[in-house]
Design a protein around this motif. Sequence first.
Motif, mmCIF file in Angstrom:
data_model
loop_
_atom_site.group_PDB
_atom_site.id
_atom_site.type_symbol
_atom_site.label_atom_id
_atom_site.label_comp_id
_atom_site.label_asym_id
_atom_site.label_seq_id
_atom_site.Cartn_x
_atom_site.Cartn_y
_atom_site.Cartn_z
ATOM 1 N N PRO A 53 0.824 -1.226 0.000
ATOM 2 C CA PRO A 53 0.000 0.000 0.000
ATOM 3 C C PRO A 53 0.851 1.265 0.000
ATOM 4 O O PRO A 53 0.479 2.263 -0.624
ATOM 5 C CB PRO A 53 -0.815 -0.116 1.293
ATOM 6 N N GLU A 54 1.996 1.226 0.668
ATOM 7 C CA GLU A 54 2.878 2.393 0.701
ATOM 8 C C GLU A 54 3.435 2.683 -0.688
ATOM 9 O O GLU A 54 3.501 3.829 -1.120
ATOM 10 C CB GLU A 54 4.024 2.193 1.705
ATOM 11 N N ALA A 55 3.830 1.623 -1.410
ATOM 12 C CA ALA A 55 4.347 1.811 -2.763
ATOM 13 C C ALA A 55 3.255 2.331 -3.680
ATOM 14 O O ALA A 55 3.486 3.244 -4.474
ATOM 15 C CB ALA A 55 4.919 0.497 -3.294
ATOM 16 N N GLN A 56 2.068 1.763 -3.559
ATOM 17 C CA GLN A 56 0.944 2.221 -4.381
ATOM 18 C C GLN A 56 0.621 3.680 -4.098
ATOM 19 O O GLN A 56 0.340 4.448 -5.012
ATOM 20 C CB GLN A 56 -0.281 1.338 -4.140
ATOM 21 N N SER A 57 0.676 4.061 -2.844
ATOM 22 C CA SER A 57 0.409 5.448 -2.462
ATOM 23 C C SER A 57 1.426 6.389 -3.105
ATOM 24 O O SER A 57 1.066 7.449 -3.615
ATOM 25 C CB SER A 57 0.438 5.577 -0.940
ATOM 26 N N CYS A 58 2.704 5.993 -3.084
ATOM 27 C CA CYS A 58 3.748 6.815 -3.710
ATOM 28 C C CYS A 58 3.504 6.954 -5.214
ATOM 29 O O CYS A 58 3.638 8.046 -5.770
ATOM 30 C CB CYS A 58 5.126 6.196 -3.465
ATOM 31 N N LEU A 59 3.148 5.835 -5.851
ATOM 32 C CA LEU A 59 2.895 5.874 -7.289
ATOM 33 C C LEU A 59 1.666 6.710 -7.613
ATOM 34 O O LEU A 59 1.684 7.537 -8.531
ATOM 35 C CB LEU A 59 2.737 4.455 -7.838
ATOM 36 N N ASP A 60 0.583 6.496 -6.851
ATOM 37 C CA ASP A 60 -0.668 7.227 -7.090
ATOM 38 C C ASP A 60 -0.486 8.738 -6.904
ATOM 39 O O ASP A 60 -1.081 9.530 -7.624
ATOM 40 C CB ASP A 60 -1.781 6.725 -6.174
ATOM 41 N N VAL A 78 13.763 4.021 -6.149
ATOM 42 C CA VAL A 78 12.649 3.578 -5.315
ATOM 43 C C VAL A 78 12.263 4.679 -4.331
ATOM 44 O O VAL A 78 12.922 5.708 -4.247
ATOM 45 C CB VAL A 78 13.015 2.282 -4.537
ATOM 46 N N HIS A 79 11.211 4.419 -3.589
ATOM 47 C CA HIS A 79 10.748 5.329 -2.540
ATOM 48 C C HIS A 79 11.165 4.774 -1.183
ATOM 49 O O HIS A 79 10.871 3.619 -0.866
ATOM 50 C CB HIS A 79 9.223 5.459 -2.593
ATOM 51 N N THR A 80 11.836 5.587 -0.388
ATOM 52 C CA THR A 80 12.300 5.158 0.925
ATOM 53 C C THR A 80 11.147 4.624 1.769
ATOM 54 O O THR A 80 11.263 3.575 2.405
ATOM 55 C CB THR A 80 12.997 6.323 1.671
ATOM 56 N N SER A 81 10.016 5.304 1.749
ATOM 57 C CA SER A 81 8.883 4.878 2.582
ATOM 58 C C SER A 81 8.369 3.511 2.148
ATOM 59 O O SER A 81 8.025 2.671 2.991
ATOM 60 C CB SER A 81 7.752 5.906 2.540
ATOM 61 N N ALA A 82 8.334 3.250 0.848
ATOM 62 C CA ALA A 82 7.874 1.946 0.354
ATOM 63 C C ALA A 82 8.861 0.846 0.742
ATOM 64 O O ALA A 82 8.463 -0.250 1.149
ATOM 65 C CB ALA A 82 7.688 1.989 -1.160
ATOM 66 N N MET A 83 10.153 1.132 0.631
ATOM 67 C CA MET A 83 11.169 0.130 0.966
ATOM 68 C C MET A 83 11.193 -0.148 2.473
ATOM 69 O O MET A 83 11.346 -1.291 2.900
ATOM 70 C CB MET A 83 12.555 0.584 0.498
ATOM 71 N N ALA A 84 11.020 0.901 3.266
ATOM 72 C CA ALA A 84 11.001 0.716 4.722
ATOM 73 C C ALA A 84 9.792 -0.116 5.144
ATOM 74 O O ALA A 84 9.885 -0.930 6.065
ATOM 75 C CB ALA A 84 10.989 2.071 5.424
ATOM 76 N N ALA A 85 8.675 0.066 4.459
ATOM 77 C CA ALA A 85 7.474 -0.704 4.794
ATOM 78 C C ALA A 85 7.589 -2.151 4.333
ATOM 79 O O ALA A 85 7.058 -3.058 4.974
ATOM 80 C CB ALA A 85 6.245 -0.055 4.158
ATOM 81 N N ALA A 86 8.301 -2.389 3.233
ATOM 82 C CA ALA A 86 8.399 -3.739 2.666
ATOM 83 C C ALA A 86 9.520 -4.567 3.279
ATOM 84 O O ALA A 86 9.457 -5.789 3.285
ATOM 85 C CB ALA A 86 8.606 -3.652 1.157
#
Length: 196
Positions: A53-60, A78-86
């Motif tokens: 969901p974090e990655a999708q949010s960054c993309l959206d 990449v997005h730091t927030s998406a990587m930290a969440a994953a």
Amino acid sequence: RPLGGVGQAVEDYLRTASSQEQAGWEPLCSDAAQLLAMGSPGELVTVRTIASPEAQSCLDAGEPADLTLLSDDQRFRVHTSAMAAASDFLAALFGAGMTDSTAREVALREVTATELQALLELVYHGECSVRCGGLPALLITAARLQMPTAQRAVEGAIASRLTAANVLDAWELAEQHNLPALREAAEALGREIFDF
């Protein structure tokens, strides 16, 4: 005080990385991973999960990527927030201030570009295609990067390909790398086939 899990991984990183931008592990190939035959090694397998969901949010939101992951001389934005969440490992790495705020690059040694690209596809899109022979290495990489969602998805892909010919190798792989879902699937099939 003794550390475990993510804390131990970051402590190991601090001890073994040659610079603050590099993270490394011991070689990924184990005998079980090399022996695990799950059909034709070149056969493409689609691994599916739910995109982060974090990655999708960054993309959206159209957010620009703010971090570069390096592997095999390839760069992945990449997005730091998406990587930290994953990835619990990367979250701990970012939390420990291990990345240079100006360079925003993290080199992942012992992670191939093919494995990293597949894991990023799982994070951002919930799906990746992998050569059947690459599933064990992808699973080990997901486990070492502490990416539980990706790990479960790859464990499921391997578990769906278990046969009498590879179940013991799969069980050994699961034991060597603490892969509970694969261990459970291999034990269940092993009991059914070998009555143990």
